[in-house]
Enzyme design. Structure first.
Site, PDB file in Angstrom:
ATOM      1  N   SER A   1       0.846  -1.198   0.000  1.00  0.00           N
ATOM      2  CA  SER A   1       0.000   0.000   0.000  1.00  0.00           C
ATOM      3  C   SER A   1       0.882   1.250   0.000  1.00  0.00           C
ATOM      4  O   SER A   1       1.623   1.464  -0.949  1.00  0.00           O
ATOM      5  CB  SER A   1      -0.960  -0.075   1.185  1.00  0.00           C
ATOM      6  OG  SER A   1      -2.000   0.852   1.017  1.00  0.00           O
TER       7      SER A   1
ATOM      8  N   ASP B   1     -10.237  -5.847  -2.580  1.00  0.00           N
ATOM      9  CA  ASP B   1      -9.578  -4.816  -1.771  1.00  0.00           C
ATOM     10  C   ASP B   1     -10.487  -3.585  -1.713  1.00  0.00           C
ATOM     11  O   ASP B   1     -10.853  -3.027  -2.762  1.00  0.00           O
ATOM     12  CB  ASP B   1      -8.242  -4.473  -2.445  1.00  0.00           C
ATOM     13  CG  ASP B   1      -7.383  -3.513  -1.639  1.00  0.00           C
ATOM     14  OD1 ASP B   1      -7.932  -2.608  -0.993  1.00  0.00           O
ATOM     15  OD2 ASP B   1      -6.156  -3.678  -1.702  1.00  0.00           O
TER      16      ASP B   1
ATOM     17  N   HIS C   1      -7.347  -6.044   1.498  1.00  0.00           N
ATOM     18  CA  HIS C   1      -6.148  -5.214   1.666  1.00  0.00           C
ATOM     19  C   HIS C   1      -5.293  -5.653   2.867  1.00  0.00           C
ATOM     20  O   HIS C   1      -4.297  -5.034   3.169  1.00  0.00           O
ATOM     21  CB  HIS C   1      -6.588  -3.753   1.848  1.00  0.00           C
ATOM     22  CG  HIS C   1      -5.523  -2.734   1.567  1.00  0.00           C
ATOM     23  ND1 HIS C   1      -4.956  -2.557   0.320  1.00  0.00           N
ATOM     24  CD2 HIS C   1      -4.891  -1.832   2.373  1.00  0.00           C
ATOM     25  CE1 HIS C   1      -4.057  -1.588   0.373  1.00  0.00           C
ATOM     26  NE2 HIS C   1      -3.993  -1.135   1.612  1.00  0.00           N
TER      27      HIS C   1
HETATM   28  N1  LIG Z   1      -7.467   2.425   9.573  1.00  0.00           N
HETATM   29  C1  LIG Z   1      -7.692   2.674   8.208  1.00  0.00           C
HETATM   30  C2  LIG Z   1      -6.938   1.738   7.297  1.00  0.00           C
HETATM   31  C3  LIG Z   1      -5.538   1.453   7.736  1.00  0.00           C
HETATM   32  C4  LIG Z   1      -4.972   0.291   6.955  1.00  0.00           C
HETATM   33  O1  LIG Z   1      -5.668  -0.461   6.306  1.00  0.00           O
HETATM   34  N2  LIG Z   1      -3.658   0.162   6.994  1.00  0.00           N
HETATM   35  C5  LIG Z   1      -3.036  -0.872   6.222  1.00  0.00           C
HETATM   36  C6  LIG Z   1      -2.171  -0.237   5.200  1.00  0.00           C
HETATM   37  S1  LIG Z   1      -3.168   0.826   4.167  1.00  0.00           S
HETATM   38  C7  LIG Z   1      -2.077   1.634   3.140  1.00  0.00           C
HETATM   39  O2  LIG Z   1      -1.015   2.043   3.374  1.00  0.00           O
HETATM   40  C8  LIG Z   1      -2.230  -1.768   7.160  1.00  0.00           C
HETATM   41  O3  LIG Z   1      -1.285  -2.407   6.753  1.00  0.00           O
HETATM   42  N3  LIG Z   1      -2.665  -1.842   8.415  1.00  0.00           N
HETATM   43  C9  LIG Z   1      -1.955  -2.583   9.452  1.00  0.00           C
HETATM   44  C10 LIG Z   1      -2.343  -4.015   9.617  1.00  0.00           C
HETATM   45  O4  LIG Z   1      -1.644  -4.709  10.400  1.00  0.00           O
HETATM   46  O5  LIG Z   1      -3.303  -4.487   8.980  1.00  0.00           O
HETATM   47  C11 LIG Z   1      -9.150   2.557   7.891  1.00  0.00           C
HETATM   48  O6  LIG Z   1      -9.832   2.049   8.742  1.00  0.00           O
HETATM   49  O7  LIG Z   1      -9.547   2.908   6.776  1.00  0.00           O
END
Ligand SMILES: N[C@@H](CCC(=O)N[C@@H](CSC=O)C(=O)NCC(=O)O)C(=O)O
Length: 279
Positions: free
Chosen positions: A145, A223, A256
């Site tokens: 991401s 996603d 995602h």
């Molecule tokens: N909190 C946000 C979304 C946050 C999210 O999905 N973070 C992803 C990376 S998104 C792009 O850079 C991530 O890797 N989170 C950490 C995990 O351990 O999953 C929302 O709710 O929209």
């Protein structure tokens, strides 16, 4: 450098370190996985850049990369995603400030004094890794991401540094999507001409054919961010026009999350191994 944690993991070692960063002007933490190697054999390194809200531990604890990295003899380096500390500027949103450094060098206040993740990943961290650990000069880069965006721009802006690049659900065209526009307007200001050097589509469009390196992108078709933030097909089209060796794979049913990354990380490690160990 201060060792915060060490765990045996398969036949290798998983460690977490703290160090003072002169580039970021703060104390930083990174994780590293050191595979088992024969005496005097220095493993190549895969740098992993995580996404929004992450630190160095999301990939370490959720991706399940160590078993195959141990088998292949690849060291994994997982930096944090932004500068940290009480005197580092932040924002209430999850997509700006701490945990959201976007792997660029900020030019605008209040961000410019700490938010230089590009220089940190490009220069300070690899120099430190090579000085402190028995690893080779060969390196590849990957990320998820926001970290996929980071991996792509690091590879595109530094020909010859990485043997290969890969990404999971990367933000490929940040100048055109809400996450990127929010970050870039804050970190870089409103002159959008300054944004182009941090956009992988613009960078690939301007690239020289001799600088192309093997590129693998996996994208889940379930996603939640695919349509409005990611759009990897835009980069795939630039790659087609430039004859850049990019493979975009659409993975059915994947979202995602790190469950997606865990499902395909083995393919990415084997892809990078092919190029890291090429004669
Ligand atoms: N909190 C946000 C979304 C946050 C999210 O999905 N973070 C992803 C990376 S998104 C792009 O850079 C991530 O890797 N989170 C950490 C995990 O351990 O999953 C929302 O709710 O929209």
């Amino acid at each position: 450098m201060e060792l915060l944690e060490e765990h045996r993991c398969f036949e290798g070692r998983q460690q977490r370190w703290r160090h003072d960063s002169t580039t970021l002007n703060c104390t930083m933490t990174f994780s590293i996985f050191l595979p088992p190697t024969a005496d005097n054999v220095k493993p190549p390194v895969l740098y992993w850049l995580s996404g929004l809200t992450c630190n160095d531990e999301n990939f370490t604890t959720k991706a399940g990369a160590q078993r195959v990295a141990a088998e292949l003899g690849i060291a994994l380096v997982m930096p944090d995603t932004s500068p940290r500390g009480d005197d580092v500027a932040d924002d209430a949103g999850y997509d700006l400030g701490k945990g959201a450094g976007f792997y660029l060098n900020a030019t605008q206040e209040p961000w410019a004094s700490h938010y230089r993740m590009y220089d940190y990943i490009r220069e300070e961290l690899p120099t430190l890794i090579k000085a402190q650990f028995a690893v080779s000069d060969r390196a590849a880069i990957s990320g998820h991401s926001m970290g996929g965006h980071g991996a792509l721009i690091l590879a595109l802006k530094n020909p010859g540094t990485f043997t290969s690049v890969s990404a999971f659900a990367p933000i490929v065209n940040p100048t055109q999507v809400p996450w990127g526009q929010k970050a870039f307007s804050n970190y870089l200001g409103n002159d959008e001409s300054t944004w182009q050097e941090w956009d992988s589509c613009a960078l690939m469009q301007a690239s020289q054919s001799q600088d192309a390196i093997p590129t693998l992108i996996d994208q889940g078709d379930a996603d939640q961010f695919l349509a409005n933030q990611l759009q990897p097909a835009v980069l795939a089209e630039v790659a087609r026009l430039k004859s850049w060796p990019l493979t975009l794979r659409i993975q059915e049913g994947h979202d995602h999350s790190y469950y997606f990354i865990a499902s395909w990380i083995e393919d990415h490690l084997r892809f990078h191994a092919e190029h890291l160990f090429a004669k």
